[in-house]
Design a protein around this motif. Sequence first.
Motif, PDB file in Angstrom:
ATOM      1  N   ILE A   5      20.110 -10.670  28.747  1.00 27.85           N
ATOM      2  CA  ILE A   5      21.207 -11.020  30.008  1.00 27.85           C
ATOM      3  C   ILE A   5      21.632 -12.593  30.151  1.00 27.85           C
ATOM      4  O   ILE A   5      23.106 -12.309  29.981  1.00 27.85           O
ATOM      5  CB  ILE A   5      20.834  -9.756  30.624  1.00 27.85           C
ATOM      6  N   GLU A  30      17.183  -6.935  29.578  1.00 26.29           N
ATOM      7  CA  GLU A  30      18.000  -6.066  29.805  1.00 26.29           C
ATOM      8  C   GLU A  30      16.548  -4.708  30.865  1.00 26.29           C
ATOM      9  O   GLU A  30      15.066  -5.503  30.549  1.00 26.29           O
ATOM     10  CB  GLU A  30      17.853  -5.270  28.845  1.00 26.29           C
ATOM     11  N   HIS A  65      25.552 -13.467  28.212  1.00 29.96           N
ATOM     12  CA  HIS A  65      25.586 -13.128  26.738  1.00 29.96           C
ATOM     13  C   HIS A  65      25.271 -13.634  25.887  1.00 29.96           C
ATOM     14  O   HIS A  65      26.384 -13.470  24.626  1.00 29.96           O
ATOM     15  CB  HIS A  65      26.463 -11.853  26.830  1.00 29.96           C
ATOM     16  N   ASN A  80      30.970  -8.697  33.321  1.00 31.13           N
ATOM     17  CA  ASN A  80      29.815  -8.230  32.922  1.00 31.13           C
ATOM     18  C   ASN A  80      28.873  -8.577  34.332  1.00 31.13           C
ATOM     19  O   ASN A  80      27.773  -8.282  33.772  1.00 31.13           O
ATOM     20  CB  ASN A  80      29.583  -9.291  32.018  1.00 31.13           C
ATOM     21  N   ASN A 157      29.675  -0.099  34.690  1.00 33.91           N
ATOM     22  CA  ASN A 157      28.729  -0.217  33.232  1.00 33.91           C
ATOM     23  C   ASN A 157      28.737  -1.757  32.490  1.00 33.91           C
ATOM     24  O   ASN A 157      28.866  -1.962  31.802  1.00 33.91           O
ATOM     25  CB  ASN A 157      29.565   0.542  32.431  1.00 33.91           C
ATOM     26  N   THR A 158      28.237  -2.680  33.683  1.00 38.03           N
ATOM     27  CA  THR A 158      27.935  -3.917  33.116  1.00 38.03           C
ATOM     28  C   THR A 158      26.230  -4.040  32.748  1.00 38.03           C
ATOM     29  O   THR A 158      25.565  -3.188  33.835  1.00 38.03           O
ATOM     30  CB  THR A 158      28.331  -4.557  34.615  1.00 38.03           C
ATOM     31  N   LYS A 159      26.292  -5.289  32.231  1.00 38.67           N
ATOM     32  CA  LYS A 159      24.443  -5.278  32.025  1.00 38.67           C
ATOM     33  C   LYS A 159      23.606  -5.726  33.226  1.00 38.67           C
ATOM     34  O   LYS A 159      22.257  -5.491  33.562  1.00 38.67           O
ATOM     35  CB  LYS A 159      24.319  -5.865  31.092  1.00 38.67           C
ATOM     36  N   LYS A 186      16.214   1.640  36.722  1.00 41.00           N
ATOM     37  CA  LYS A 186      16.256   0.246  35.269  1.00 41.00           C
ATOM     38  C   LYS A 186      15.731   0.838  34.384  1.00 41.00           C
ATOM     39  O   LYS A 186      15.379   0.427  33.153  1.00 41.00           O
ATOM     40  CB  LYS A 186      15.298  -0.509  36.018  1.00 41.00           C
ATOM     41  N   THR A 189      18.248   3.567  32.689  1.00 40.53           N
ATOM     42  CA  THR A 189      19.606   2.838  32.148  1.00 40.53           C
ATOM     43  C   THR A 189      19.270   1.478  31.421  1.00 40.53           C
ATOM     44  O   THR A 189      18.190   0.966  31.544  1.00 40.53           O
ATOM     45  CB  THR A 189      21.012   2.506  32.890  1.00 40.53           C
ATOM     46  N   SER A 190      20.073   0.987  30.894  1.00 44.32           N
ATOM     47  CA  SER A 190      20.111  -0.666  30.308  1.00 44.32           C
ATOM     48  C   SER A 190      20.537  -1.569  31.020  1.00 44.32           C
ATOM     49  O   SER A 190      20.247  -2.669  30.325  1.00 44.32           O
ATOM     50  CB  SER A 190      20.491  -0.903  28.628  1.00 44.32           C
ATOM     51  N   GLN A 191      20.248  -0.824  31.917  1.00 46.75           N
ATOM     52  CA  GLN A 191      21.339  -2.025  32.973  1.00 46.75           C
ATOM     53  C   GLN A 191      19.604  -3.083  33.954  1.00 46.75           C
ATOM     54  O   GLN A 191      18.286  -2.020  34.277  1.00 46.75           O
ATOM     55  CB  GLN A 191      22.030  -1.373  33.931  1.00 46.75           C
ATOM     56  N   SER A 192      20.094  -4.054  34.400  1.00 44.14           N
ATOM     57  CA  SER A 192      19.399  -4.727  35.104  1.00 44.14           C
ATOM     58  C   SER A 192      19.870  -5.177  36.675  1.00 44.14           C
ATOM     59  O   SER A 192      21.162  -5.183  36.648  1.00 44.14           O
ATOM     60  CB  SER A 192      18.744  -6.383  34.588  1.00 44.14           C
TER      61      SER A 192
END
Length: 327
Positions: A5, A30, A65, A80, A157-159, A186, A189-192
Amino acid sequence: MKNTILQLENITVGYGNKKIISSINTCISENEFIAILGKNGAGKSTLINTILGYQNELEGDIFLHQQSLKKLSKKEIAQNIAIVLPRLNNVPKIKVSELIEIGLVGQQTEFNKKEKEDFIIHILDLVGIQHLKNNYATEISEGQLQLVMIARALAQNTKLIILDEPTSNLDIANQYKIFNLLHELKSKTSQSFLMISHEADLALNYTDKIWWIENGLLFEDIPEQIAYEKQIIPKLSDQNLMFNSDENRYSTSTNNTLSINVKGNSELAYWVKNGFVRNGFIIKNNSKITIEITENNIIFGEKIFVNIQEIITFIQQQYEKYNHNGS
C-alpha cells in the motif's frame, strides 16, 4: 504475496534543515497492523505528518499505491488514507450514524439511499456499535466516541488507516477493546492500520510489526524481535523495568537484599509475586524462604493463607528469623 500500500524509500523527515529520522526504507502491505513506538520527541508525529502530506520529506520519496506523494493532491491522499485522532476537539451534536456518514463524503463510489444505509449498518456491525446508531455523539462515552471515529475512518473505504494515539485518553478496558478491534479488522478487511501508541505492552501483544524509532533511525521487525534486540521496555521505562529471570517477567529493579521463592503458575501466584516485588522483595529460585501457591491457597510451612496481604505481612515480620535458620 501481499500487495504493497505504502512504500518509503530513503526517506528523511524533519523541519527545515533539522533531520529527525533519516534513511527510512520500509513499507506497509495490506492486512497489516503496525505500531510506531519510541520515546517522546523521537519523531513519531513528524513521520505521520509526512506520510499524510502535511509536511514535505527532506529526502527520498513516498509511494502510495506506486504513485509518488509528490504527484498527488491532498484530496487524493485523503481518498486513500483515513486518519483517527486522539479525540475530537468539538463533538458535533449529530447522531452516530450521521457522523459515520461523513466518512462517505470523500469516497469515489456513489451510493443511493438504500446502499448508503446498508453500508453504514455494515460498518456499525464491523466495529460492534450497532446499539449506538441513533445515539447523539455528544451523549456517548469517550471510549464509545473513539470507536465511532474508527468506524468513520472505515467508512472512507481506504486501504490504509492511520491512528494518532487513539487510546491516549481512554481507560484500560477501552484501550484493550481498540487494540483487539484493530487486530480483528485487519483480518476481516483488506485494510491496514498504522498506529502511534504509548501502550507498548498492548502493541507488543496485538500488532504484526513494530516501527521503533531511536537515535534518528527507524527499525522494524515483529514485536518480539524488536522488543528483545532494542530492549524497548527498559528504554521506554527509563530503565525502571528490567527483565528478571527468576520472575520470568519485566519488573522494577531493586537493590534490596530481601528475597523469596514463590512456587506456582496460577493467577494467584502471579499476584503474590507482584505483591512481594512491590514491597521490596526479589523473587529468587534459590531463596531460603519458599512459598507454594495452589489454585486458591498460599502455603508457607504448615500455615495456609488465603489473603495476599497476610502472607506479605507475615514474611516481613518473620524474615530475619527464617532467613537465618532456613526453617
